[in-house]
Design an enzyme around this catalytic site. Structure first.
Site, PDB file in Angstrom:
ATOM      1  N   GLU A  45      27.621 -20.877  42.843  1.00 37.17           N
ATOM      2  CA  GLU A  45      26.313 -21.442  42.544  1.00 37.17           C
ATOM      3  C   GLU A  45      26.170 -22.828  43.153  1.00 37.17           C
ATOM      4  O   GLU A  45      26.971 -23.731  42.863  1.00 37.17           O
ATOM      5  CB  GLU A  45      26.115 -21.586  41.030  1.00 37.17           C
ATOM      6  N   CYS A  46      25.172 -23.016  43.977  1.00 38.62           N
ATOM      7  CA  CYS A  46      24.768 -24.334  44.448  1.00 38.62           C
ATOM      8  C   CYS A  46      25.952 -25.121  45.005  1.00 38.62           C
ATOM      9  O   CYS A  46      26.430 -24.832  46.101  1.00 38.62           O
ATOM     10  CB  CYS A  46      24.072 -25.088  43.311  1.00 38.62           C
ATOM     11  N   GLY A  47      26.467 -26.116  44.308  1.00 41.82           N
ATOM     12  CA  GLY A  47      27.593 -26.888  44.811  1.00 41.82           C
ATOM     13  C   GLY A  47      28.811 -26.037  45.088  1.00 41.82           C
ATOM     14  O   GLY A  47      29.579 -26.318  46.018  1.00 41.82           O
ATOM     15  N   MET A  57      28.704 -23.046  46.225  1.00 44.94           N
ATOM     16  CA  MET A  57      28.420 -22.437  47.525  1.00 44.94           C
ATOM     17  C   MET A  57      28.709 -23.414  48.660  1.00 44.94           C
ATOM     18  O   MET A  57      29.267 -23.024  49.691  1.00 44.94           O
ATOM     19  CB  MET A  57      26.956 -21.992  47.559  1.00 44.94           C
ATOM     20  N   SER A  75      24.358 -18.632  46.035  1.00 49.33           N
ATOM     21  CA  SER A  75      22.956 -19.011  45.978  1.00 49.33           C
ATOM     22  C   SER A  75      22.826 -20.412  45.409  1.00 49.33           C
ATOM     23  O   SER A  75      23.740 -20.923  44.747  1.00 49.33           O
ATOM     24  CB  SER A  75      22.172 -18.032  45.096  1.00 49.33           C
TER      25      SER A  75
END
Length: 463
Positions: A337-339, A341, A428
């Protein structure tokens, strides 16, 4: 939606509860909520604190102040049944409940005001009055009456210059807009430091508890801080478990999920860990910043956080990278998730223009931007239910990968977030609230078929 109900009895519980709100962000909601939590915890009272809306940083301060994990309450992301169940469980365990609002009292859909009204929780308005006098009364009057029937507890002024200033503010209140619960002084020693994305993480500040104690000491000098436990009963609210709550099956029974957790990967809802455990998973943690190898696990979760602040350390974490690479090569699932990724990508270009090579396990590059790129609630429609959550990031990612799916923004001005698949990795900018669709969340930690993304969770694009 939520696996919180097994520990909650059906009978309604009465417990004092306040929702601490403000006219806007930056008024001192977190400071006042944390001060209240710290003050009552120091008196030996059991305090449970919640945060309205998606947020990972304010809850860290509220947890430090109260001594207990802090769940998020959002009528859209959680669903009303989940919100009620979490509050009902807290009421069975607590002497009082505090809920920090989000942005301004009436901002967002649904707003903190709607949550307060639906659940009958009184609102304590915190107003930064540092640059006003009579207008304070007009502002409080508007907050009080903009939504008819809003439960109301009164007002506390923040960042006040002195006794004379406080008296002017109190005199500006109209009848019915109080009670006046006092004023907190303007003092830089009370400030909770900030950076992009929000408050600085408590673990990075050795004096975090000292700051909270200063706030609690200041609160003691107000009328609100001088109320004893019995006087808080004026704000007692009946909190009852909804009649029908979804059952969470052990879809992850026997599986071990490793979760990265440190200053670079700290955006973890306690409710998400709770959901994984309710699904039957064993959850273990490790620190990439300490270059710890990935524990033996069936699946990996790389949550969001601040990899951009620790990029060089993560780039040098050879043991962690090698162990994650072995995990991926073995075909074991990864949800990033986010960081999380960003750490998997080939490189990350920082705000100063310097590129740092990352772990190279996901094709593509990310670039930090000076301004916020995306913010807002999102939903991911899957064959196992609609997984809800949010997005909040300052970076952009360029990759040759075609998205396996997209989220749907809940607001008209939002833009979809891509969900990429590369082998067993799904990644994502979307931060998922696992309890919104536990079976869908379980799929993130189960092996994927090998024939391609169109047959897996990308089915939601056609749903």
């Amino acid at each position: 939606m939520a696996p919180v109900t097994a520990a909650v009895n059906a009978a309604a519980m009465r417990c004092p509860a306040l929702l601490i709100a403000a006219p806007a962000s930056g008024q001192g909601k977190t400071s006042v909520t944390a001060a209240l939590a710290r003050w009552h915890a120091r008196q030996g009272r059991r305090v449970r604190v919640f945060k309205c809306g998606p947020d990972f940083l304010d809850p860290q301060w509220l947890e430090r102040a109260s001594g207990h994990p802090v769940d998020n309450l959002d009528l859209w992301m959680n669903g009303e049944a989940d919100v009620r169940a979490r509050l009902a469980r807290a009421a069975q365990q607590a002497d009082l409940i505090l809920i920090e609002g989000v942005m301004g009292l009436y901002d967002g859909e649904p707003s903190a005001a709607e949550l307060a009204q639906r659940l009958g929780i009184p609102v304590l308005a915190v107003v930064d009055a540092g640059a006003m006098a009579g207008t304070f009364g007009a502002l409080v009057h508007g907050l009080r009456h903009y939504r008819p029937g809003l439960p109301w507890a009164g007002v506390l002024a923040n960042r006040v210059a002195g006794t004379g200033h406080a008296q002017m503010l109190q005199a500006a209140l109209r009848d019915g807009d109080g009670p006046w619960w006092g004023a907190l002084p303007r003092d830089e020693g009370f400030a909770l430091p900030q950076r992009h994305l929000g408050l600085t993480q408590t673990g990075e500040l050795p004096d975090a508890l000292v700051r909270l104690d200063r706030l609690a000491d200041a609160l003691e000098g107000t009328s609100l801080g001088q109320l004893d436990g019995s006087e808080w009963q004026r704000w007692a609210v009946a909190l009852e478990v909804p009649a029908e709550l979804p059952v969470v099956e052990p879809w992850l029974a026997g599986r071990r999920v490793a979760v990265a957790r440190d200053a670079a990967f700290s955006f973890i809802y306690p409710a998400n860990v709770e959901t994984l455990q309710a699904l039957g998973a064993e959850v273990v943690f490790f620190s990439p910043l300490a270059d710890e190898p990935l524990p033996d696990a069936d699946a990996l979760w790389l949550p969001g956080g601040y990899p951009e602040l620790h990029a060089d350390t993560l780039a040098a974490a050879g043991r962690t990278r090698a162990s994650v690479q072995r995990h991926v090569q073995a075909g074991r699932p990864v949800w990033a998730e986010c960081g999380g990724m960003l750490a998997l990508l080939e490189g990350l270009t920082l705000a100063d223009g310097r590129r740092v090579p990352m772990w190279g396990l996901l094709p593509g590059e990310a670039v930090m931007r000076a301004r916020l790129v995306a913010l807002g609630p999102h939903a991911w429609a899957t064959p196992w239910g609609e997984l809800r959550g949010h997005t909040f990031h300052y970076s952009e990612t360029q990759t040759a990968l075609a998205p396996a799916a997209h989220t749907t923004p809940a607001r008209a001005h939002g833009r979809p977030e891509a969900i990429w698949r590369h082998g067993p990795v799904r990644a994502s900018y979307f931060h998922a609230w696992f309890a919104s669709a536990p079976q869908a969340a379980a799929q993130l930690f189960l092996p994927l078929p090998q024939e391609g993304p169109a047959s897996v969770m990308a089915q939601e694009t056609a749903a």
